[in-house]
Every structure is written in structure tokens, then in C-alpha cells.
Design an enzyme around this catalytic site. Structure first.
Site, mmCIF file in Angstrom:
data_model
loop_
_atom_site.group_PDB
_atom_site.id
_atom_site.type_symbol
_atom_site.label_atom_id
_atom_site.label_comp_id
_atom_site.label_asym_id
_atom_site.label_seq_id
_atom_site.Cartn_x
_atom_site.Cartn_y
_atom_site.Cartn_z
ATOM 1 N N HIS A 116 9.050 1.089 3.276
ATOM 2 C CA HIS A 116 10.168 1.124 4.219
ATOM 3 C C HIS A 116 11.052 -0.090 3.934
ATOM 4 O O HIS A 116 10.765 -0.878 3.018
ATOM 5 C CB HIS A 116 9.648 1.138 5.659
ATOM 6 C CG HIS A 116 8.630 0.080 5.941
ATOM 7 N ND1 HIS A 116 8.937 -1.252 5.988
ATOM 8 C CD2 HIS A 116 7.277 0.156 6.139
ATOM 9 C CE1 HIS A 116 7.855 -1.953 6.238
ATOM 10 N NE2 HIS A 116 6.821 -1.123 6.322
ATOM 11 N N MET A 147 0.846 -1.195 0.000
ATOM 12 C CA MET A 147 0.000 0.000 0.000
ATOM 13 C C MET A 147 0.886 1.252 0.000
ATOM 14 O O MET A 147 0.449 2.334 0.367
ATOM 15 C CB MET A 147 -0.936 -0.012 1.199
ATOM 16 C CG MET A 147 -1.895 -1.207 1.140
ATOM 17 S SD MET A 147 -3.448 -0.943 1.998
ATOM 18 C CE MET A 147 -2.894 -0.715 3.655
ATOM 19 N N GLY A 148 2.152 1.082 -0.389
ATOM 20 C CA GLY A 148 3.048 2.236 -0.490
ATOM 21 C C GLY A 148 3.611 2.686 0.844
ATOM 22 O O GLY A 148 3.588 1.932 1.823
ATOM 23 N N ALA A 149 4.142 3.935 0.877
ATOM 24 C CA ALA A 149 4.887 4.455 2.037
ATOM 25 C C ALA A 149 5.958 3.423 2.398
ATOM 26 O O ALA A 149 6.036 2.937 3.537
ATOM 27 C CB ALA A 149 3.970 4.770 3.212
ATOM 28 N N HIS A 187 9.479 -3.524 3.244
ATOM 29 C CA HIS A 187 9.016 -3.781 1.866
ATOM 30 C C HIS A 187 10.201 -4.084 0.948
ATOM 31 O O HIS A 187 10.149 -4.983 0.112
ATOM 32 C CB HIS A 187 8.295 -2.546 1.296
ATOM 33 C CG HIS A 187 7.038 -2.174 2.000
ATOM 34 N ND1 HIS A 187 6.918 -1.014 2.730
ATOM 35 C CD2 HIS A 187 5.844 -2.799 2.082
ATOM 36 C CE1 HIS A 187 5.696 -0.938 3.229
ATOM 37 N NE2 HIS A 187 5.026 -2.002 2.853
ATOM 38 N N LYS A 214 4.946 -9.808 9.694
ATOM 39 C CA LYS A 214 4.371 -8.911 10.706
ATOM 40 C C LYS A 214 2.848 -9.054 10.676
ATOM 41 O O LYS A 214 2.196 -9.063 11.704
ATOM 42 C CB LYS A 214 4.765 -7.453 10.456
ATOM 43 C CG LYS A 214 4.173 -6.529 11.523
ATOM 44 C CD LYS A 214 4.647 -5.125 11.373
ATOM 45 C CE LYS A 214 3.990 -4.409 10.235
ATOM 46 N NZ LYS A 214 2.557 -4.080 10.474
ATOM 47 N N ASP A 215 2.309 -9.176 9.455
ATOM 48 C CA ASP A 215 0.867 -9.386 9.298
ATOM 49 C C ASP A 215 0.597 -10.885 9.342
ATOM 50 O O ASP A 215 0.243 -11.506 8.334
ATOM 51 C CB ASP A 215 0.401 -8.760 7.986
ATOM 52 C CG ASP A 215 0.622 -7.267 7.979
ATOM 53 O OD1 ASP A 215 0.042 -6.580 8.825
ATOM 54 O OD2 ASP A 215 1.412 -6.781 7.143
ATOM 55 N N SER A 271 6.816 -0.532 9.918
ATOM 56 C CA SER A 271 5.444 -0.409 9.419
ATOM 57 C C SER A 271 5.290 0.987 8.842
ATOM 58 O O SER A 271 5.875 1.949 9.353
ATOM 59 C CB SER A 271 4.467 -0.582 10.591
ATOM 60 O OG SER A 271 3.200 -0.079 10.232
ATOM 61 N N SER A 272 4.481 1.108 7.810
ATOM 62 C CA SER A 272 4.219 2.435 7.222
ATOM 63 C C SER A 272 3.555 3.337 8.251
ATOM 64 O O SER A 272 3.679 4.554 8.202
ATOM 65 C CB SER A 272 3.317 2.299 6.001
ATOM 66 O OG SER A 272 3.898 1.394 5.101
HETATM 67 O O1 PAF Z 1 -0.216 -5.781 3.663
HETATM 68 C C1 PAF Z 1 -0.596 -4.859 2.922
HETATM 69 O O2 PAF Z 1 0.090 -3.867 2.699
HETATM 70 C C2 PAF Z 1 -1.966 -4.960 2.277
HETATM 71 O O3 PAF Z 1 -2.888 -5.569 3.117
HETATM 72 C C3 PAF Z 1 -1.952 -5.659 0.897
HETATM 73 C C4 PAF Z 1 -1.547 -7.106 1.022
HETATM 74 C C5 PAF Z 1 -1.000 -4.931 -0.029
HETATM 75 C C6 PAF Z 1 -3.349 -5.618 0.277
HETATM 76 O O4 PAF Z 1 -3.802 -4.326 0.110
#
Ligand code: PAF
Length: 280
Positions: free
Chosen positions: A34, A30-32, A37, A149-150, A187-188
Site C-alpha cells: 500500500h 510481506m507484500g500486499a 510501503h 506503525k510497527d 496496513s495490508s
Molecule cells: O513489517 C513487516 O512487514 C514484516 O514484519 C517484515 C519486517 C517484512 C519481516 O517479515
């Protein structure tokens, strides 16, 4: 790096790479961006010929409009970071590109969406599944990378992949959590913390780590109480939930088994909701 904003252009490039038998790795974000990512991009670079990243703040996974509005958006910086990491394609669609009409699909996750995050973020995982299933079918990757993390999201996406998207033949790879030097999980949302809350936030990991090594001295219930109490003692932190769960069915365990159990937690640091976990 190729920057594409619509499905047609994306499809054109993907088809070209597929024709040349290139293995495609995919990092949805979802961008931002770090370093967490970027570590996923690096994992993909080691395994795949072509790395595709997507940047899309997905409205259907936010159950709180204020949270959606304040979610950080840094497209220019993100593109620079991806170029530096040698990502090959970034897909940055608009909301109307991804949702030309309302997505009414409702997924069945066999209950693993109803616990932990699911109790506090109604509909969140259904929204994640909506967007990831669309992205998977557009990008058609061989492998897709998500951060641990998720923890619950990874379980949900593996379930989605296995039960709804098997025909796409995608391998999901979960990568380790990246942390700041003081232990805070990257985390963003960390960008939204005030200096006081930022200073307090590493306590979450510190307490999880402390009780990971002492779990044999307590029952699961006692452990949860102790962790929650120690974090809540800090006036800048407020635990929303803590659960000690089985890695497969995400149900609260009665006994901790190394290699099979994880503590998951969500904590408010002011208005910012942070999640973290630690596996036994
Ligand atoms: O983990 C995330 O950033 C979001 O939940 C994802 C997997 C990109 C879906 O929008």
C-alpha cells in the site's frame, strides 16, 4: 526493475552494484503493498542509489496458522506498484529458499520482546528477527527502512542490528506512519476488514489523538482506561491491549514525558487485528 527469486541471482546483482560503489537501500515487506510501503521506497530513493524491496510472507513470525493463510498475497499488483515507484530490484523468494532447514536461532532482546505484542504473539519477534537477519545478510544494504506503525518491531530490529548484526554496518531508518484520509493507519490487513469494521476502525486513531492533547488531566492508568473504554464502546472494536511506554525500554511509564513516551494499542476489528500508536 529486476525480479529475482533466489539468493544466487540476488547476490549476482548486489555484487555488481557494490562493485560500482552504489549505496543500497532496502525495504523488507510481506507484500500486499500500500502507499505506506511505497513511502518507504520513496524515502530510500531520496537517499540511496539502488532500492531493493523484498516480498516474503514469513511463516516463522505467525503464531496463528489461520492468520498466515489469510494474509493477503498480491504478487502481480505488487510488482506493478514497485515498477511505478522505480524500485530497482524486488526479491521474491519461496519458503524453501529462505528456510532450506528449520531456523532454530533464538534471539535475546533484553525483555523488549516480552511486552505488548510479545505478550499476545508468542515467538513473533523471534520470527521477525530470523527473517530480517537472513534478508540483511543476503541484500547487504547500507540502509533499511521500516514503518513506525510497527513501533515495537522497529525497537526490536534496532536491538537486533546493534547486538547481532553490527558487522553488516546497516543503518535502520524508521519512517512516519501513513494514514488513510479518515486517519486509519495504512496496513495490508485493512483489506480484510468488512465494510462495518472498516468504518469503525478510524476511531482508534481519533481516540488516541484526543487523549494525546489531554494527558495532563489524568494519570497514566486513567488514560489507558479512558482510551480502552471509548474504543470498546463501538461494538465493532475490541481492544486487546493498550500500553503507554517509554520509547527506549518499552516499559509502562508512571509519567508521560513529551518526546520520550508513546501510547501503543492493538484492537480487534472483527477477526482483523489492527495496531497503531501515537507519540507524545
Ligand atoms: O513489517 C513487516 O512487514 C514484516 O514484519 C517484515 C519486517 C517484512 C519481516 O517479515
Amino acid at each position: 526493475m529486476i525480479v529475482v527469486r533466489n539468493k544466487l541471482d540476488l547476490n549476482f546483482h548486489i555484487a555488481k552494484f557494490k562493485k560500482n560503489n552504489k549505496q543500497i537501500g532496502f525495504v523488507p515487506t510481506m507484500g500486499a503493498l500500500h502507499d505506506g510501503h511505497i513511502s518507504l521506497i520513496k524515502c530510500s530513493k531520496q537517499k540511496d542509489d539502488i532500492v531493493v524491496c523484498s516480498i516474503f510472507v514469513n511463516p516463522t513470525q505467525f503464531n496463528n496458522n489461520e492468520d498466515l493463510i489469510k494474509y493477503p498475497r498480491e504478487e502481480k499488483e505488487d510488482i506493478e506498484k514497485l515498477k511505478k515507484a522505480e524500485c530497482n530490484i524486488v526479491f521474491i523468494p519461496s519458503v524453501s529458499e529462505m528456510y532450506p532447514e528449520e531456523d532454530k536461532r533464538v534471539f535475546d532482546f533484553d525483555g523488549i520482546d516480552k511486552v505488548m505484542e510479545g505478550k499476545f504473539r508468542n515467538g513473533h519477534f523471534n520470527g521477525v528477527a530470523q527473517i530480517v537477519s537472513k534478508l540483511f545478510s543476503f541484500v547487504k544494504p547500507d540502509t533499511a527502512y521500516f514503518g513506525r506503525k510497527d513501533f515495537q518491531q522497529v525497537a526490536i530490529l534496532k536491538h537486533l542490528n546493534e547486538n547481532y548484526l553490527k558487522h553488516l554496518n546497516i543503518e535502520i531508518i524508521a519512517c512516519d506512519i501513513l494514514r488513510e484520509d479518515d486517519g486509519l493507519a495504512m496496513s495490508s490487513r485493512n483489506k480484510l476488514l468488512t465494510p462495518e469494521h472498516r468504518k469503525a476502525a478510524p476511531l482508534i486513531q481519533k481516540v488516541l489523538k484526543k487523549y494525546k492533547t489531554r494527558y495532563e488531566d489524568f494519570t497514566v492508568k486513567e488514560l489507558m482506561k479512558l482510551i480502552e473504554g471509548e474504543i470498546n464502546k463501538n461494538k465493532f472494536l475490541n481492544v486487546e491491549y493498550i500500553d503507554i511506554v517509554n520509547n527506549n525500554n518499552l516499559k509502562t511509564v508512571s509519567e508521560i514525558v513529551e518526546g520520550e513516551t508513546t501510547t501503543c494499542i492493538a484492537v480487534f476489528a472483527g477477526n482483523v487485528r489492527l495496531i497503531d500508536n501515537i507519540s507524545f
